[in-house]
Write a protein that holds these residues in place. Structure first.
Motif, PDB file in Angstrom:
ATOM      1  N   LEU A  57       0.807  -1.220   0.000  1.00  0.00           N
ATOM      2  CA  LEU A  57       0.000   0.000   0.000  1.00  0.00           C
ATOM      3  C   LEU A  57       0.842   1.272   0.000  1.00  0.00           C
ATOM      4  O   LEU A  57       0.357   2.337  -0.407  1.00  0.00           O
ATOM      5  CB  LEU A  57      -0.923   0.009   1.231  1.00  0.00           C
ATOM      6  N   ALA A  58       2.073   1.177   0.447  1.00  0.00           N
ATOM      7  CA  ALA A  58       2.922   2.362   0.581  1.00  0.00           C
ATOM      8  C   ALA A  58       3.360   2.882  -0.782  1.00  0.00           C
ATOM      9  O   ALA A  58       3.982   2.161  -1.556  1.00  0.00           O
ATOM     10  CB  ALA A  58       4.143   2.032   1.434  1.00  0.00           C
ATOM     11  N   ARG A  59       3.016   4.121  -1.073  1.00  0.00           N
ATOM     12  CA  ARG A  59       3.400   4.771  -2.329  1.00  0.00           C
ATOM     13  C   ARG A  59       3.151   6.257  -2.192  1.00  0.00           C
ATOM     14  O   ARG A  59       2.461   6.700  -1.268  1.00  0.00           O
ATOM     15  CB  ARG A  59       2.619   4.194  -3.500  1.00  0.00           C
ATOM     16  N   PRO A  60       3.714   7.073  -3.065  1.00  0.00           N
ATOM     17  CA  PRO A  60       3.526   8.519  -2.956  1.00  0.00           C
ATOM     18  C   PRO A  60       2.043   8.887  -2.978  1.00  0.00           C
ATOM     19  O   PRO A  60       1.266   8.370  -3.774  1.00  0.00           O
ATOM     20  CB  PRO A  60       4.248   9.058  -4.196  1.00  0.00           C
ATOM     21  N   LEU A 192      -3.239 -11.437  -1.294  1.00  0.00           N
ATOM     22  CA  LEU A 192      -3.055 -10.167  -0.588  1.00  0.00           C
ATOM     23  C   LEU A 192      -2.643  -9.047  -1.538  1.00  0.00           C
ATOM     24  O   LEU A 192      -3.049  -7.889  -1.376  1.00  0.00           O
ATOM     25  CB  LEU A 192      -2.034 -10.329   0.532  1.00  0.00           C
ATOM     26  N   HIS A 193      -1.835  -9.395  -2.531  1.00  0.00           N
ATOM     27  CA  HIS A 193      -1.459  -8.399  -3.549  1.00  0.00           C
ATOM     28  C   HIS A 193      -2.710  -7.881  -4.246  1.00  0.00           C
ATOM     29  O   HIS A 193      -2.887  -6.658  -4.411  1.00  0.00           O
ATOM     30  CB  HIS A 193      -0.512  -9.028  -4.566  1.00  0.00           C
ATOM     31  N   ASN A 194      -3.578  -8.778  -4.673  1.00  0.00           N
ATOM     32  CA  ASN A 194      -4.800  -8.352  -5.352  1.00  0.00           C
ATOM     33  C   ASN A 194      -5.687  -7.505  -4.445  1.00  0.00           C
ATOM     34  O   ASN A 194      -6.293  -6.518  -4.875  1.00  0.00           O
ATOM     35  CB  ASN A 194      -5.585  -9.574  -5.839  1.00  0.00           C
ATOM     36  N   ALA A 195      -5.766  -7.889  -3.189  1.00  0.00           N
ATOM     37  CA  ALA A 195      -6.576  -7.118  -2.235  1.00  0.00           C
ATOM     38  C   ALA A 195      -6.029  -5.705  -2.082  1.00  0.00           C
ATOM     39  O   ALA A 195      -6.785  -4.719  -2.067  1.00  0.00           O
ATOM     40  CB  ALA A 195      -6.605  -7.830  -0.890  1.00  0.00           C
ATOM     41  N   ALA A 196      -4.712  -5.597  -1.965  1.00  0.00           N
ATOM     42  CA  ALA A 196      -4.090  -4.273  -1.814  1.00  0.00           C
ATOM     43  C   ALA A 196      -4.328  -3.410  -3.042  1.00  0.00           C
ATOM     44  O   ALA A 196      -4.654  -2.222  -2.938  1.00  0.00           O
ATOM     45  CB  ALA A 196      -2.595  -4.428  -1.553  1.00  0.00           C
ATOM     46  N   GLN A 197      -4.171  -4.010  -4.231  1.00  0.00           N
ATOM     47  CA  GLN A 197      -4.377  -3.220  -5.450  1.00  0.00           C
ATOM     48  C   GLN A 197      -5.834  -2.774  -5.591  1.00  0.00           C
ATOM     49  O   GLN A 197      -6.122  -1.691  -6.092  1.00  0.00           O
ATOM     50  CB  GLN A 197      -3.960  -4.029  -6.686  1.00  0.00           C
ATOM     51  N   SER A 198      -6.759  -3.616  -5.149  1.00  0.00           N
ATOM     52  CA  SER A 198      -8.170  -3.244  -5.261  1.00  0.00           C
ATOM     53  C   SER A 198      -8.510  -2.066  -4.358  1.00  0.00           C
ATOM     54  O   SER A 198      -9.198  -1.136  -4.779  1.00  0.00           O
ATOM     55  CB  SER A 198      -9.067  -4.443  -4.931  1.00  0.00           C
ATOM     56  N   LEU A 200      -6.394   0.142  -3.180  1.00  0.00           N
ATOM     57  CA  LEU A 200      -5.674   1.311  -3.700  1.00  0.00           C
ATOM     58  C   LEU A 200      -6.429   1.942  -4.864  1.00  0.00           C
ATOM     59  O   LEU A 200      -6.560   3.164  -4.952  1.00  0.00           O
ATOM     60  CB  LEU A 200      -4.270   0.911  -4.152  1.00  0.00           C
ATOM     61  N   GLY A 201      -6.897   1.101  -5.772  1.00  0.00           N
ATOM     62  CA  GLY A 201      -7.630   1.626  -6.914  1.00  0.00           C
ATOM     63  C   GLY A 201      -8.859   2.400  -6.501  1.00  0.00           C
ATOM     64  O   GLY A 201      -9.144   3.490  -7.024  1.00  0.00           O
ATOM     65  N   MET A 202      -9.602   1.875  -5.559  1.00  0.00           N
ATOM     66  CA  MET A 202     -10.806   2.564  -5.099  1.00  0.00           C
ATOM     67  C   MET A 202     -10.472   3.843  -4.337  1.00  0.00           C
ATOM     68  O   MET A 202     -11.142   4.876  -4.497  1.00  0.00           O
ATOM     69  CB  MET A 202     -11.638   1.626  -4.214  1.00  0.00           C
ATOM     70  N   ALA A 203      -9.446   3.773  -3.492  1.00  0.00           N
ATOM     71  CA  ALA A 203      -9.121   4.922  -2.653  1.00  0.00           C
ATOM     72  C   ALA A 203      -8.540   6.079  -3.450  1.00  0.00           C
ATOM     73  O   ALA A 203      -8.806   7.250  -3.163  1.00  0.00           O
ATOM     74  CB  ALA A 203      -8.136   4.502  -1.561  1.00  0.00           C
ATOM     75  N   THR A 204      -7.737   5.761  -4.452  1.00  0.00           N
ATOM     76  CA  THR A 204      -7.062   6.834  -5.191  1.00  0.00           C
ATOM     77  C   THR A 204      -7.842   7.301  -6.409  1.00  0.00           C
ATOM     78  O   THR A 204      -7.427   8.234  -7.095  1.00  0.00           O
ATOM     79  CB  THR A 204      -5.648   6.380  -5.623  1.00  0.00           C
ATOM     80  N   HIS A 205      -8.967   6.666  -6.687  1.00  0.00           N
ATOM     81  CA  HIS A 205      -9.847   7.115  -7.758  1.00  0.00           C
ATOM     82  C   HIS A 205     -11.275   7.215  -7.209  1.00  0.00           C
ATOM     83  O   HIS A 205     -12.161   6.439  -7.574  1.00  0.00           O
ATOM     84  CB  HIS A 205      -9.802   6.157  -8.955  1.00  0.00           C
ATOM     85  N   PRO A 206     -11.487   8.154  -6.295  1.00  0.00           N
ATOM     86  CA  PRO A 206     -12.788   8.228  -5.614  1.00  0.00           C
ATOM     87  C   PRO A 206     -13.921   8.596  -6.557  1.00  0.00           C
ATOM     88  O   PRO A 206     -13.723   9.310  -7.544  1.00  0.00           O
ATOM     89  CB  PRO A 206     -12.566   9.318  -4.558  1.00  0.00           C
ATOM     90  N   TYR A 207     -15.088   8.090  -6.221  1.00  0.00           N
ATOM     91  CA  TYR A 207     -16.296   8.381  -6.995  1.00  0.00           C
ATOM     92  C   TYR A 207     -16.644   9.863  -6.883  1.00  0.00           C
ATOM     93  O   TYR A 207     -16.566  10.455  -5.805  1.00  0.00           O
ATOM     94  CB  TYR A 207     -17.446   7.535  -6.466  1.00  0.00           C
ATOM     95  N   VAL A 208     -17.042  10.454  -7.986  1.00  0.00           N
ATOM     96  CA  VAL A 208     -17.508  11.832  -8.000  1.00  0.00           C
ATOM     97  C   VAL A 208     -19.019  11.812  -8.179  1.00  0.00           C
ATOM     98  O   VAL A 208     -19.527  11.297  -9.179  1.00  0.00           O
ATOM     99  CB  VAL A 208     -16.845  12.636  -9.142  1.00  0.00           C
ATOM    100  N   ALA A 209     -19.742  12.345  -7.205  1.00  0.00           N
ATOM    101  CA  ALA A 209     -21.204  12.292  -7.226  1.00  0.00           C
ATOM    102  C   ALA A 209     -21.749  12.985  -8.471  1.00  0.00           C
ATOM    103  O   ALA A 209     -21.273  14.045  -8.867  1.00  0.00           O
ATOM    104  CB  ALA A 209     -21.770  12.934  -5.970  1.00  0.00           C
ATOM    105  N   GLN A 210     -22.776  12.380  -9.072  1.00  0.00           N
ATOM    106  CA  GLN A 210     -23.338  12.900 -10.310  1.00  0.00           C
ATOM    107  C   GLN A 210     -24.801  13.318 -10.183  1.00  0.00           C
ATOM    108  O   GLN A 210     -25.295  14.096 -10.983  1.00  0.00           O
ATOM    109  CB  GLN A 210     -23.241  11.830 -11.406  1.00  0.00           C
ATOM    110  N   ASN A 211     -25.526  12.793  -9.203  1.00  0.00           N
ATOM    111  CA  ASN A 211     -26.959  13.017  -9.132  1.00  0.00           C
ATOM    112  C   ASN A 211     -27.394  13.736  -7.865  1.00  0.00           C
ATOM    113  O   ASN A 211     -28.556  13.703  -7.499  1.00  0.00           O
ATOM    114  CB  ASN A 211     -27.712  11.682  -9.209  1.00  0.00           C
ATOM    115  N   ASP A 212     -26.453  14.393  -7.188  1.00  0.00           N
ATOM    116  CA  ASP A 212     -26.768  14.983  -5.901  1.00  0.00           C
ATOM    117  C   ASP A 212     -27.731  16.156  -5.981  1.00  0.00           C
ATOM    118  O   ASP A 212     -28.314  16.553  -4.974  1.00  0.00           O
ATOM    119  CB  ASP A 212     -25.486  15.429  -5.193  1.00  0.00           C
TER     120      ASP A 212
END
Length: 431
Positions: A57-60, A192-198, A200-212
Motif C-alpha cells: 500500500l505504501a506509495r507517494p 493479498l497483492h490483489n486485495a491491496a491493489q483493489s 488502492l484503486g478505489m481509494a485513489t480514484h474516488p467516486y464523483v457524485a453525479q446526481n446529488d
C-alpha cells in the motif's frame, strides 16, 4: 513475555521482497492531500500479512495507518496499538484486554473497534482488514460503522461461506483468503497483492457524485413486482434520483437505514413482502424494525402490499414441516414461495397499519384490487380473493385515515401501468 517486534523495522526488511509502483496524489476539493488507508489486523497472529500489505500500500500520495485489534498483546508495534482501540469501549480498555476468556475479549474488541471507527470515520479514505474468524468479526463490525462508499475490503478465511453476519447492510467487499492466514506463501502473497491493489484503486480514484442535485427516493422491488417499480422509476427519473432496493431482508434494512440517515428523501415502498416473512417465518425478513424509519423520519411514504401473497424459503426441502400441506410455488431450484393464508394476511395487514398509524410524515397506502404480485392474478397460482380481502380489510379497519394518512383502493393489478402511474402521482402529491 517477549518484547514486541518493532513494526517499522519488520516492514523495512519485508519491503526488500515486495515491489510496488508509484502513484501521484489526487485532487480533493481543490487541494492536494494524501489518501489515508487504514490497515487493520491482529498483529499477534497476522503480523507477516499485515507487514506485506503495508508495503504493497505504501506509495507517494498514500498514507497507511496500521491498527492492531489483537487481544493477546504479543504482536508487533503498529501505529495504533490494541490498548488505544480498546480504550474506545464504553467500559474502558480493561473490559477488552483484562479477560482470560478469548471469546469475551474478541466480542469486546469488536465493540471497541466499532466505536473507534465511528470516531475516526471522517478521516478514513479506505480500509482493508485481514483476519480469521475472530479478526473478521472484529474488523467487519468496525467497517459497518463507516459511511457507504468508503472502500472496505476484508480478506478473510470465512469469505467463501455465508458472510451476511459480517456484511449486514454495509458495502464491505469480502475476499476469500483461499489458504489459512498463517504466514505468507505463494498463494497468500498473490491474494493479498490483489486485495491491496483493489483498495488502492478505489481509494485513489474516488467516486464523483453525479446526481446529488436531484432529491432521492427509495423504492422496494421483488421479481414479482418488477414491472410496477420499473414503471414508477421511469416516470420519476427526471425529477428524482430513484434508488431501488431488492426486498430480500437486507434490502429493506438498507433502505430504511438510508431513510433514517437522511440519504433518502422518502419512500415508494411498493414491495412490503419482507413483513410476511417476519410474521410467518420466512427467510427474507427485514426484522421487526421494518417501517420504524418511516415512523421516526417524518419523510413522505407511499406504500403498497406488493408480494405479501408469499413467504420465502430456500430449496423445497428447507420449508418447515409445519407447512408441508401448504400451497407452494417453485420460483427456481433455490427459492420456494409459499402462499399466505387469509389468517396470516389479516395479521400482516394489522401489523402494517399499527406501524403506519405512528408515522410522523405523510402516508398514502395503495391497495391494488386485481392482484399484488405476478403470481396473484386472476387464474394465477396464488390468486386468492379471500386472502386479499383479509389483507385489505385489516389495513382499512386498523389504519386510521387522517389528513396526512390516506388509504386508496385502485381497480388495477400492481404491475398495471395505471397502478404505477397512480403511485408516482401519489408520491408527487406529498413530496
Amino acid at each position: 513475555m517477549p518484547e514486541p517486534v518493532n513494526f517499522m523495522e519488520m516492514a523495512a526488511r519485508e519491503k526488500q521482497k515486495t515491489s510496488s509502483t508509484g502513484r501521484t496524489r489526487f485532487q480533493i476539493k481543490g487541494g492536494e492531500r494524501e489518501t489515508l488507508i487504514y490497515l487493520v489486523g491482529t498483529s499477534d497472529t497476522k503480523a507477516e500479512e499485515i507487514i506485506y500489505l503495508s508495503n504493497l500500500l505504501a506509495r507517494p500520495g498514500v498514507e497507511v495507518c496500521s491498527v492492531d485489534v489483537g487481544t493477546r498483546g504479543l504482536g508487533c508495534k503498529m501505529d495504533v496499538p490494541p490498548a488505544v482501540v480498546a480504550g474506545h469501549h464504553p467500559d474502558g480498555a480493561d473490559a477488552v484486554l483484562g479477560s482470560d476468556d478469548r471469546g469475551k475479549s474478541v466480542a469486546a474488541m469488536a465493540g471497541a473497534f466499532a466505536a473507534f471507527c465511528g470516531t475516526h470515520a471522517t478521516q478514513i479514505d479506505a480500509i482493508i482488514g485481514v483476519g480469521g474468524g475472530g479478526g473478521t468479526s472484529i474488523i467487519s463490525q468496525g467497517m459497518r460503522e463507516l459511511p457507504y462508499g468508503v472502500p472496505k475490503v476484508m480478506v478473510s478465511t470465512l469469505a467463501s461461506g455465508d458472510v451476511s453476519a459480517f456484511i449486514d447492510t454495509s458495502d464491505i467487499i469480502m475476499m476469500p483468503s483461499v489458504t489459512d492466514i498463517a504466514g505468507l506463501n505463494r498463494i497468500s502473497r498473490h491474494i493479498l497483492h490483489n486485495a491491496a491493489q483493489s483498495v488502492l484503486g478505489m481509494a485513489t480514484h474516488p467516486y464523483v457524485a453525479q446526481n446529488d442535485m436531484k432529491p432521492s427516493v427509495g423504492l422496494s422491488m421483488f421479481g414479482v413486482t418488477t414491472p410496477c417499480v420499473t414503471q414508477i422509476s421511469a416516470s420519476l427519473e427526471d425529477q428524482f434520483d430513484c434508488v431501488v432496493f431488492h426486498a430480500t431482508g437486507t434490502g429493506g434494512r438498507s433502505m430504511e437505514k438510508l431513510l433514517g440517515e437522511g440519504m433518502l428523501g422518502g419512500l415508494i415502498d411498493m414491495t412490503t413482502t419482507e413483513i410476511a416473512d417476519e410474521i410467518v417465518g420466512g427467510v427474507l425478513s427485514a426484522g421487526a424494525a421494518r417501517l420504524d424509519a418511516v415512523i421516526t423520519s417524518g419523510k413522505p411514504y407511499v406504500g403498497s402490499v406488493g408480494a405479501l401473497d408469499m413467504v420465502n424459503f430456500w430449496a423445497p426441502d428447507t420449508a418447515p414441516d409445519a407447512f408441508k400441506d401448504r400451497l407452494f410455488y417453485h420460483h427456481n431450484a433455490n427459492v420456494t414461495l409459499m402462499r399466505t393464508t387469509a389468517e396470516e394476511c389479516a395479521r400482516i395487514g394489522t401489523w402494517i397499519a399499527d406501524k403506519l398509524n405512528r408515522a410522523a410524515g405523510q402516508v398514502v397506502m395503495l391497495l391494488p384490487e386485481k392482484g399484488i404480485s405476478a403470481l396473484d392474478i386472476d387464474d394465477g397460482p396464488f390468486w386468492d380473493p379471500d386472502a386479499q380481502a383479509a389483507l385489505f380489510g385489516a389495513i382499512e379497519q386498523n389504519l386510521r385515515a387522517t389528513d396526512t394518512h390516506q388509504i386508496r383502493r385502485l381497480p388495477f393489478h400492481i404491475n398495471d401501468p395505471a397502478f404505477s402511474a397512480a403511485a408516482a402521482e401519489a408520491y408527487l402529491s406529498i413530496s
